[in-house]
Design an enzyme around this catalytic site. Structure first.
Site, PDB file in Angstrom:
ATOM      1  N   GLU A   1     106.100 167.428 137.536  1.00  0.00           N
ATOM      2  CA  GLU A   1     107.495 167.103 137.785  1.00  0.00           C
ATOM      3  C   GLU A   1     107.689 165.606 138.007  1.00  0.00           C
ATOM      4  OE1 GLU A   1     106.621 171.242 138.549  1.00  0.00           O
ATOM      5  OE2 GLU A   1     105.768 169.422 139.430  1.00  0.00           O
TER       6      GLU A   1
ATOM      7  N   MET B   1      91.561 161.143 138.638  1.00  0.00           N
ATOM      8  CA  MET B   1      93.013 161.231 138.520  1.00  0.00           C
ATOM      9  C   MET B   1      93.548 160.156 137.578  1.00  0.00           C
ATOM     10  SD  MET B   1      94.506 163.659 140.096  1.00  0.00           S
ATOM     11  CE  MET B   1      96.130 162.957 139.894  1.00  0.00           C
TER      12      MET B   1
ATOM     13  N   ASN C   1     101.541 171.005 129.871  1.00  0.00           N
ATOM     14  CA  ASN C   1     102.403 170.246 128.976  1.00  0.00           C
ATOM     15  C   ASN C   1     101.597 169.602 127.838  1.00  0.00           C
ATOM     16  OD1 ASN C   1     104.356 168.640 127.825  1.00  0.00           O
ATOM     17  ND2 ASN C   1     104.615 167.298 129.590  1.00  0.00           N
TER      18      ASN C   1
ATOM     19  N   GLU D   1     102.224 164.840 125.978  1.00  0.00           N
ATOM     20  CA  GLU D   1     101.498 163.574 126.049  1.00  0.00           C
ATOM     21  C   GLU D   1     100.367 163.538 125.030  1.00  0.00           C
ATOM     22  OE1 GLU D   1     102.125 162.060 130.638  1.00  0.00           O
ATOM     23  OE2 GLU D   1     100.312 163.168 130.153  1.00  0.00           O
TER      24      GLU D   1
END
Length: 444
Positions: free
Chosen positions: A77, A321, A347, A350
C-alpha cells in the site's frame, strides 16, 4: 468543495452496537498495551526506538500549514502511494504517511524523500487515536485500499477531517463477511466523503456495503514507477552470475519455497548452471529458507550475510529489504509469489515494467483484473501445480522468443490499464484546491 454536506450526512446520531462494543473493548485493553508491545518487540514486529508512536506519541513536530495524511497497511500500500505522493509534493503539500509494519517503515526510509514524515499508525484505541489526531491535526486523510480501523475512522470523522478511501479494494473473501455485518461496515464507509475503487467490481461491492460517492479510478499500483537499483550492486551481481540462466522467485511465502526449490532441482538437470534467486516476502525467513535448501542437498547463499552467488551456488536467498529492483534487472523470468498458496498473489507490475515474463500460481485474487488481462494477452502464464510450474519455467529458459513475446504483451497490458493516478488526482481536486487556498492564506 462538498465538505459541509458530506460532514453533515456522515455523522449519524448513533453507532451500531458492534462498533460501540468495539470502542469499549479497545478502551478496556489499554492496560494490556505494554505487554502487547513487549511481545511484538520480541517478535521483531515493532521498532524499539519508535514504540511510542503506537500509543499516539511522537517526537516529530507537525509542520506548518496543510498536512495530507496517507495511511496504508504495509509495503504494498505504501508503494502504491509513491507516485501520488510525488504529485502532492509538487503542489508543495506536506505529507504524513502512516503504516503498521517495520518492513514498510524501512521501505519509506529507503524509497521516499526525507520531507515525507513517516509514523507508525497508533493502536486502534480511542485514547491513542485521539493523541495522534490531536498532535498531527491532518487537513485531509487518504486511506489506501481496505485497512479500515474503526476508531481511527470514527475519530477522524468526529473532527471533521475530510476523508477519502483511495485505491479501494474489497476481496472476494472480505465481501461476504462484511455483507453479514452490513450495519457495521456501512457506518464506517459512510464516514468517507468519497470512495475511489480499483475496479468496477470493487466499486459495486463498496456501494453495496454502504459506501457513498463510489467512483472507479483504477489501480494505483499500475502507475508505480519501476523500483530503483544501485548501479554498483547490480554490476557486481551481473559479473558474478554472467552466463548463467537465472530465475527470480519474487515475494514468496511459506509453502512456496519448497516448490521453488523442487522446481530448481528438476530444471537443473536440463540447465546445469541454473541459478534461482528466492526473494522472500518477509526477509526474516531467509535463514529458514537456506536451511530448507541445504536439507535438499543444494547449496544456498544468503544476501543478508553479505554473501554473493558463486559458481557453486544453486539458490541465492535475497533476504534483504528494498532490493527487488536489483533482482528484477538480473533476469527476465519471474515467478510471482503468494499465488501457489491461498494468499492472493503479489503485484506483478514492477517486474513487468523491468521487462519480466511472469509465471504465477492460481491464487491471484488480490490482483484478479490485472492477472486476467495479463493471462489473456499472453503477458503472463498460470501454473496450477508444481509440475506445470517446472514446465512453464523450462520453456522460458529454453526459448528467448517466447520470453520476448510475453514481455511485449505484458508491457502493453500495463500501459493500457494505467491512468489511475490521473483519475485519482481529478477526484481529489476539490480537496486539494481547498488546501492550496488555505496554504495561500497562511502564507499571506
Amino acid at each position: 468543495m462538498r465538505n459541509s454536506a458530506a460532514r453533515d450526512r456522515k455523522m449519524p446520531n448513533s453507532l451500531p452496537i458492534t462498533l460501540r462494543m468495539y470502542q469499549r473493548l479497545a478502551s478496556g485493553l489499554v492496560p494490556l498495551a505494554p505487554a502487547l508491545i513487549k511481545r511484538r518487540l520480541k517478535q521483531g514486529k515493532e521498532d524499539p526506538e519508535r514504540v511510542g508512536e503506537r500509543r499516539g506519541l511522537s517526537r516529530d513536530v507537525r509542520p506548518h500549514g496543510p498536512l495530507v495524511w496517507i495511511h496504508g497497511a504495509s509495503v504494498g500500500e505504501v508503494l502504491a502511494a509513491a507516485a501520488l505522493i510525488e504529485r502532492l509534493r509538487d503542489l508543495n503539500l506536506r505529507i504524513l504517511l502512516t503504516s503498521g509494519t517495520v518492513t514498510s517503515a524501512a521501505v519509506v526510509a529507503k524509497r521516499f524523500p526525507p520531507d515525507v514524515i513517516h509514523q507508525y499508525v497508533p493502536y486502534d484505541s480511542p485514547r491513542y487515536v485521539a493523541r495522534f489526531l490531536d498532535h498531527w491535526k491532518p487537513s485531509l486523510a487518504l486511506f489506501i485500499e481496505s485497512d479500515l480501523w474503526p476508531n481511527l475512522i470514527l475519530a477522524g470523522a468526529a473532527r471533521r477531517v475530510p476523508m477519502v478511501l483511495i485505491n479501494g479494494r474489497m476481496s472476494p473473501r472480505s465481501f461476504p463477511r462484511w455483507r453479514r455485518m452490513h450495519g457495521t461496515i456501512s457506518a464506517l464507509l459512510s464516514r468517507f466523503d468519497i470512495c475511489l475503487a480499483q475496479s468496477k467490481l470493487d466499486a459495486e461491492r463498496f456501494a453495496a456495503l454502504g459506501g457513498r460517492d463510489v467512483l472507479t479510478t483504477g489501480n494505483l499500483k499500475l502507475d508505480v514507477p519501476a523500483p530503483p537499483a544501485d548501479p554498483g550492486k547490480l554490476e557486481r551481481l551481473m559479473a558474478m552470475t554472467r552466463g548463467r540462466p537465472i530465475i527470480i522467485a519474487a515475494s514468496t511465502h511459506p509453502g512456496e519455497d519448497e516448490m521453488v526449490v523442487a522446481a530448481h532441482r528438476s530444471l537443473s538437470g536440463f540447465f546445469p548452471q541454473l541459478l534461482t534467486v528466492i526473494v522472500p516476502r518477509h526477509p526474516d525467513r531467509g535463514a529458514s529458507i537456506a536451511g530448507l535448501i541445504t536439507a535438499s542437498g543444494l547449496k544456498p547463499a544468503l544476501r543478508s550475510r553479505e554473501e554473493l552467488p558463486t559458481a557453486t551456488t544453486d539458490l541465492y536467498v535475497a533476504d534483504t529489504m528494498g532490493e527487488l529492483g536489483l533482482f528484477y534487472r538480473l533476469s527476465p523470468i519471474v515467478f510471482m509469489g503468494g499465488s501457489l498458496i491461498h494468499h492472493g498473489g503479489q503485484n506483478p507490475i514492477e517486474a513487468i515494467k523491468l521487462g519480466a515474463a511472469i509465471i504465477h500460481g492460481p491464487h491471484v485474487f488480490n490482483f484478479s483484473d490485472v492477472y486476467a488481462a495479463l493471462d489473456g494477452s499472453g503477458g503472463a502464464r498460470q501454473a496450477d501445480t508444481p509440475e506445470v510450474l517446472v514446465k512453464q519455467l523450462g520453456q522460458l529458459l529454453a526459448d528467448p522468443t517466447v520470453r520476448d513475446k510475453m514481455q511485449r504483451a505484458g508491457t502493453g497490458v500495463v500501459e493500457q490499464l494505467g491512468g489511475a493516478l490521473d483519475r485519482t488526482m481529478i477526484a481529489l481536486e476539490p480537496y486539494l484546491l481547498q488546501l492550496t487556498i488555505e496554504m495561500g492564506a497562511a502564507n499571506a
